[in-house]
Design an enzyme around this catalytic site. Structure first.
Site, mmCIF file in Angstrom:
data_model
loop_
_atom_site.group_PDB
_atom_site.id
_atom_site.type_symbol
_atom_site.label_atom_id
_atom_site.label_comp_id
_atom_site.label_asym_id
_atom_site.label_seq_id
_atom_site.Cartn_x
_atom_site.Cartn_y
_atom_site.Cartn_z
ATOM 1 N N ASN A 189 11.197 -24.916 29.414
ATOM 2 C CA ASN A 189 10.080 -24.753 30.429
ATOM 3 C C ASN A 189 9.831 -25.844 31.540
ATOM 4 O O ASN A 189 10.751 -26.813 31.321
ATOM 5 C CB ASN A 189 8.826 -24.627 29.504
ATOM 6 C CG ASN A 189 8.650 -25.628 28.687
ATOM 7 O OD1 ASN A 189 8.263 -26.665 29.023
ATOM 8 N ND2 ASN A 189 8.554 -25.449 27.465
ATOM 9 N N ALA A 191 3.440 -31.881 23.884
ATOM 10 C CA ALA A 191 4.600 -31.427 24.126
ATOM 11 C C ALA A 191 4.367 -29.891 24.568
ATOM 12 O O ALA A 191 3.406 -29.171 23.906
ATOM 13 C CB ALA A 191 5.603 -31.416 23.013
ATOM 14 N N LYS A 221 30.900 -21.644 23.679
ATOM 15 C CA LYS A 221 30.148 -21.347 24.781
ATOM 16 C C LYS A 221 30.325 -19.682 25.047
ATOM 17 O O LYS A 221 31.465 -18.993 25.055
ATOM 18 C CB LYS A 221 30.861 -22.083 26.024
ATOM 19 C CG LYS A 221 30.099 -21.880 27.295
ATOM 20 C CD LYS A 221 30.878 -22.784 28.393
ATOM 21 C CE LYS A 221 30.282 -22.065 29.813
ATOM 22 N NZ LYS A 221 31.010 -22.701 30.654
ATOM 23 N N PRO A 243 7.657 -21.915 14.716
ATOM 24 C CA PRO A 243 6.627 -22.322 14.093
ATOM 25 C C PRO A 243 5.266 -22.813 14.821
ATOM 26 O O PRO A 243 5.793 -23.472 16.008
ATOM 27 C CB PRO A 243 6.930 -23.509 12.974
ATOM 28 C CG PRO A 243 8.347 -23.943 13.541
ATOM 29 C CD PRO A 243 8.791 -22.805 14.386
ATOM 30 N N ASP A 244 4.299 -22.634 14.863
ATOM 31 C CA ASP A 244 3.205 -23.229 15.732
ATOM 32 C C ASP A 244 2.681 -24.575 15.129
ATOM 33 O O ASP A 244 2.038 -24.745 14.156
ATOM 34 C CB ASP A 244 1.881 -22.344 15.757
ATOM 35 C CG ASP A 244 0.930 -22.551 16.855
ATOM 36 O OD1 ASP A 244 0.856 -24.079 17.092
ATOM 37 O OD2 ASP A 244 0.289 -22.036 17.528
ATOM 38 N N ILE A 245 3.454 -25.704 15.486
ATOM 39 C CA ILE A 245 3.388 -26.770 14.881
ATOM 40 C C ILE A 245 1.749 -27.387 15.114
ATOM 41 O O ILE A 245 1.207 -27.713 13.901
ATOM 42 C CB ILE A 245 3.902 -27.919 15.605
ATOM 43 C CG1 ILE A 245 5.501 -27.526 15.896
ATOM 44 C CG2 ILE A 245 4.060 -29.291 14.824
ATOM 45 C CD1 ILE A 245 6.284 -28.342 16.915
HETATM 46 O O1 C5P Z 1 -0.171 -21.571 21.979
HETATM 47 P P1 C5P Z 1 0.179 -22.391 23.177
HETATM 48 O O2 C5P Z 1 1.591 -22.567 23.207
HETATM 49 O O3 C5P Z 1 -0.953 -22.164 24.591
HETATM 50 O O4 C5P Z 1 -0.639 -23.907 22.531
HETATM 51 C C1 C5P Z 1 -0.454 -25.292 23.224
HETATM 52 C C2 C5P Z 1 -0.617 -26.303 22.125
HETATM 53 O O5 C5P Z 1 0.152 -26.079 20.866
HETATM 54 C C3 C5P Z 1 0.031 -27.676 22.583
HETATM 55 O O6 C5P Z 1 -0.645 -28.622 22.058
HETATM 56 C C4 C5P Z 1 1.235 -27.395 22.140
HETATM 57 O O7 C5P Z 1 1.959 -28.885 21.833
HETATM 58 C C5 C5P Z 1 1.184 -26.977 20.625
HETATM 59 N N1 C5P Z 1 2.250 -25.883 20.240
HETATM 60 C C6 C5P Z 1 2.958 -26.285 18.968
HETATM 61 N N2 C5P Z 1 3.675 -25.352 18.779
HETATM 62 C C7 C5P Z 1 4.075 -24.078 19.153
HETATM 63 C C8 C5P Z 1 3.551 -23.972 20.405
HETATM 64 C C9 C5P Z 1 2.588 -24.625 20.868
HETATM 65 O O8 C5P Z 1 2.462 -27.068 18.417
HETATM 66 N N3 C5P Z 1 5.159 -23.374 18.807
#
Ligand code: C5P
Length: 403
Positions: free
Chosen positions: A220, A282, A296, A313-315
């Protein structure tokens, strides 16, 4: 911690700078005469003060005056020996180097590692905080090279006390007037007191790269500049910083390079227990490729390529649900309905603070040097931080979070 902001009015505590060794660097500018008063202020606050001058500075102040005020030897020459150590090394045994007034000449030489006098050689060998207080004519201040060199110094962690707009010795009015000695004194206190001393802060930065094959990836537009600014500022405020980023940096704090969301998740979780604060700047990819090709992918083999993506995973959400002592700060980048979306997001993620910025605007955010943000807390209180450099925004975020 010292209460800042009222040093001008109050009589300051005479032990404020006890046990502190302050090295003052004076360069050749008319504001040099004001440094005599600064030395008195430092001495009254119980600091040990030493002074090093560029040869040009001697046109404005005398060694005798500075020696008398500082009660110490004053240094100008490059090639004498002080207590069997070269002087520029002996002088680095100080807690802070305050270069005031800092001329355009000295600023530009500092930024390019030039060491052709004792002040510059000392600065080059100095590995503790350096405070640069510029003073010069407005046109010199606006000169592109001077500005570029100043931003180089900022990037390398130097503290800059920007000049005032006011009456200048050259008879004009404009930006370039050295800040009042009270401001320099106050800034010195702020730097030495290290507002975040003893705090461990982990910051993530950059856009993750999700592999497709050995050469291709999905990523991105995040430049990582906001996270880097937070790490630089937190470090300069005395914090023990760990930057986990998708790019490598050469900085005086710990930097762990990670590429993918999964790698970032692992390092964040491994380190979270000991942190006082985690700031997730991030741009973590929400999806990754389910099956990463080991070789490749050859375009000759298929006309249409379909990649199956699976959720990362949503960290931020995961670490917010852990019972750790860390204050958790998330970021959200929105292209519409910024505050409405931010309110939903902080509740969904469960973090302590969420910093929201509007990515539909071209003048701030992605890849820009500037930003404008809103900070939301758990109770949905919202604070607006006006457009400013990312470094200044970072400072305000950290001050808010550690209020
Ligand atoms: O849900 P969204 O991507 O908009 O959320 C952004 C926040 O969540 C940022 O702080 C980003 O570092 C964190 N994030 C995360 N893991 C993900 C996606 C976003 O920790 N998979």
């Amino acid at each position: 911690m010292f209460k800042l902001g009222n040093v001008k009015k109050s009589c300051y505590n005479k032990f404020m700078l006890s046990n502190k060794n302050i090295l003052i660097g004076i360069t050749g500018g008319i504001a040099a005469y004001k440094i005599c008063e600064l030395i008195r202020m430092y001495k009254k606050a119980n600091a040990n003060v030493r002074v090093v001058l560029t040869p040009n500075a001697l046109n404005f102040v005398t060694k005798l005056t500075l020696q008398t005020l500082s009660n110490n030897e004053v240094y100008v020459e490059n090639f004498t020996i002080d207590e069997y150590k070269p002087e520029h090394i002996a002088l680095t045994e100080s807690d802070i180097f305050v270069i005031a007034p800092a001329s355009a000449n000295t600023i530009s030489k500092l930024a390019n590692g030039i060491c052709d006098n004792l002040l510059l050689s000392t600065a080059c060998a100095f590995n503790k905080p350096v405070l640069v207080v510029p003073a010069m004519n407005t046109n010199m201040w606006n000169n592109n090279f001077v500005q570029e060199n100043l931003s180089k110094l900022t990037k390398c962690g130097y503290h800059i006390l920007e000049p005032d707009n006011g009456f200048l010795a050259c008879g004009t009015n404009g930006v370039g007037r050295m800040r009042e000695v009270e401001d320099i004194f106050e800034k010195t206190l702020e730097i030495l007191s290290g507002k975040l001393k003893g705090k461990k802060i982990l910051i993530t930065a950059g856009g993750t790269k999700e592999k497709i094959d050995p050469v291709r990836y999905i990523s991105n537009s995040s430049s990582g500049k906001m996270g880097l600014a937070l790490a630089d500022v937190a470090f300069s405020m005395g914090a023990d910083v760990t930057l986990i980023s998708t790019f490598k940096v050469e900085k005086p704090y710990k930097n762990v390079l990670t590429e993918t969301a999964l790698e970032m998740e692992k390092v964040v979780k491994e380190n979270i227990e000991e942190q006082d604060c985690v700031i997730m700047t991030a741009a973590v990819a929400d999806y990754r490729v389910k099956e990463v090709s080991e070789q490749k992918i050859k375009k000759e083999k298929c006309d249409n390529l379909t990649l199956e993506l699976i959720k990362n995973p949503d960290i931020l959400k995961e670490i917010s649900s852990l019972k750790t002592k860390a204050i958790i700060v998330g970021f959200c980048a929105e292209s519409e309905n910024l505050l409405e979306n931010a309110k939903i997001k902080i509740q969904n993620k469960g973090c302590d603070y969420l910093v929201a910025n509007d990515i539909s605007r071209k003048d701030i955010g992605f890849n820009s040097e500037e930003n404008e943000v809103y900070i939301l807390d758990k109770n949905l209180n919202i604070e607006h931080i006006e457009k400013n450099t990312k470094l200044n925004i970072a400072k305000q975020i950290l001050e808010r979070v550690f209020e």
